[in-house]
Design a protein around this motif. Structure first.
Motif, PDB file in Angstrom:
ATOM      1  N   ASP A 104     100.608  31.871 -55.433  1.00 35.64           N
ATOM      2  CA  ASP A 104      99.752  31.681 -54.261  1.00 35.64           C
ATOM      3  C   ASP A 104     100.533  30.946 -53.170  1.00 35.64           C
ATOM      4  O   ASP A 104     101.502  30.259 -53.445  1.00 35.64           O
ATOM      5  N   SER A 145      93.424  28.373 -57.875  1.00 35.61           N
ATOM      6  CA  SER A 145      93.690  29.755 -57.483  1.00 35.61           C
ATOM      7  C   SER A 145      93.341  30.742 -58.590  1.00 35.61           C
ATOM      8  O   SER A 145      93.262  31.942 -58.357  1.00 35.61           O
ATOM      9  N   ASP A 150      93.768  27.154 -63.788  1.00 37.82           N
ATOM     10  CA  ASP A 150      94.471  26.184 -62.928  1.00 37.82           C
ATOM     11  C   ASP A 150      93.502  25.113 -62.444  1.00 37.82           C
ATOM     12  O   ASP A 150      93.664  24.590 -61.343  1.00 37.82           O
ATOM     13  N   GLY A 162      99.473  24.445 -62.652  1.00 37.59           N
ATOM     14  CA  GLY A 162      99.075  25.136 -61.429  1.00 37.59           C
ATOM     15  C   GLY A 162      97.945  24.453 -60.683  1.00 37.59           C
ATOM     16  O   GLY A 162      97.541  24.920 -59.619  1.00 37.59           O
ATOM     17  N   GLU A 169      96.060  22.111 -58.219  1.00 39.20           N
ATOM     18  CA  GLU A 169      96.431  21.528 -56.921  1.00 39.20           C
ATOM     19  C   GLU A 169      95.409  20.465 -56.548  1.00 39.20           C
ATOM     20  O   GLU A 169      94.206  20.717 -56.605  1.00 39.20           O
TER      21      GLU A 169
HETATM   22 CA    CA Z   1      98.118  26.576 -57.927  1.00 39.52          CA
END
Ligand code: CA
Ligand code: CA
Ligand code: CA
Length: 237
Positions: A77, A141, A145, A213, A215
């Motif tokens: 992403d 995403s 994640d 992953g 965020e």
């Molecule tokens: Ca990510």
């Protein structure tokens, strides 16, 4: 002679401090600051951790420019800097499992045990004891994640393990946690994520990886169960 040397050291220090002050140089790194809770509210940017540990398999990368290219496998992403609080966020990488169809490797791209992988450390200070609900502004995403663990001073309570966002494909605030594995939860409400603070004063807030992953932009701990952060959330103190 000793006195002269001491005096010289003091004068040199004063000179350097004055020079730095005139030049606007910050002597202490912004990310080493301590965040203080006031009136039951603690606000901190996710990127303001002062250190990270247990980083041999996964670590958190600072994303503060569209041109940042971590030297690891990303999740495909793009950079999500637009609408990130403080113009920066962090992501735990590499991300080798995006969805259920990809292989789960415990201790590598997933870890249900808190405090075991990619542990972030934040200096905080609590003035008021009590129960704090954990809001995190996250960007997920994919289905794999979306979770971290939250702890305090190396204690990882069940109530703040498996924190997960309910929002996908955009920045958003959540305050929930997953049910423990093998616990039947179909049709049951989401569990609130919270942490009980009994001892006030200087403490260390910790967040560790559950799924690679993930965020993370900003963290809010609040004693007010009805409080809900909007947009970029409250300002840091
Ligand atoms: Ca990510
Ligand atoms: Ca993942
Ligand atoms: Ca941020």
């Amino acid at each position: 002679m000793f006195m002269i040397n001491t005096l010289r050291t003091i004068l040199c220090t004063i000179f350097v401090l004055t020079l730095c002050s005139c030049l606007g140089v910050q002597l202490s790194k912004p990310n080493s600051m301590r965040f203080e809770e006031e009136n039951g509210l603690l606000v901190l940017e996710a990127e303001s951790f002062y250190k990270q540990t247990k980083t041999d398999k996964r670590r958190w990368y600072l994303i503060d420019s569209p041109n940042v290219k971590p030297d690891v496998v990303r999740d495909g992403d793009p950079v999500h800097l637009e609408n990130a609080s403080g113009g920066a966020y962090i992501e735990v990488l590499p991300d080798t499992r995006h969805n259920h169809d990809e292989k789960l490797i415990a201790g590598e791209n997933f870890i249900d045990k808190p405090g075991a992988m990619a542990v972030l450390h934040y200096k905080v200070k609590f003035n008021n004891p009590g129960r704090y609900y954990i809001w995190i502004r996250a960007f997920s995403s994919n289905s794999e994640d979306d979770a971290v663990h939250v702890g305090l001073d190396d204690i990882w309570p069940e109530t703040s393990m498996r924190w997960r966002t309910l929002i996908n494909y955009e920045w958003g605030w959540s305050r929930y946690r997953r049910y423990p594995p093998k616990v039947e939860h179909k049709g049951k409400p989401h569990l609130l994520a919270y942490i009980d603070v009994e001892k006030v004063g200087k403490r260390e807030l910790q967040i560790s990886m559950r799924e690679d992953g993930f965020e993370m932009d900003k963290i809010v701990l609040t004693k007010d169960k009805s409080f809900e952060p909007k947009g970029l959330g409250p300002l840091n103190k």
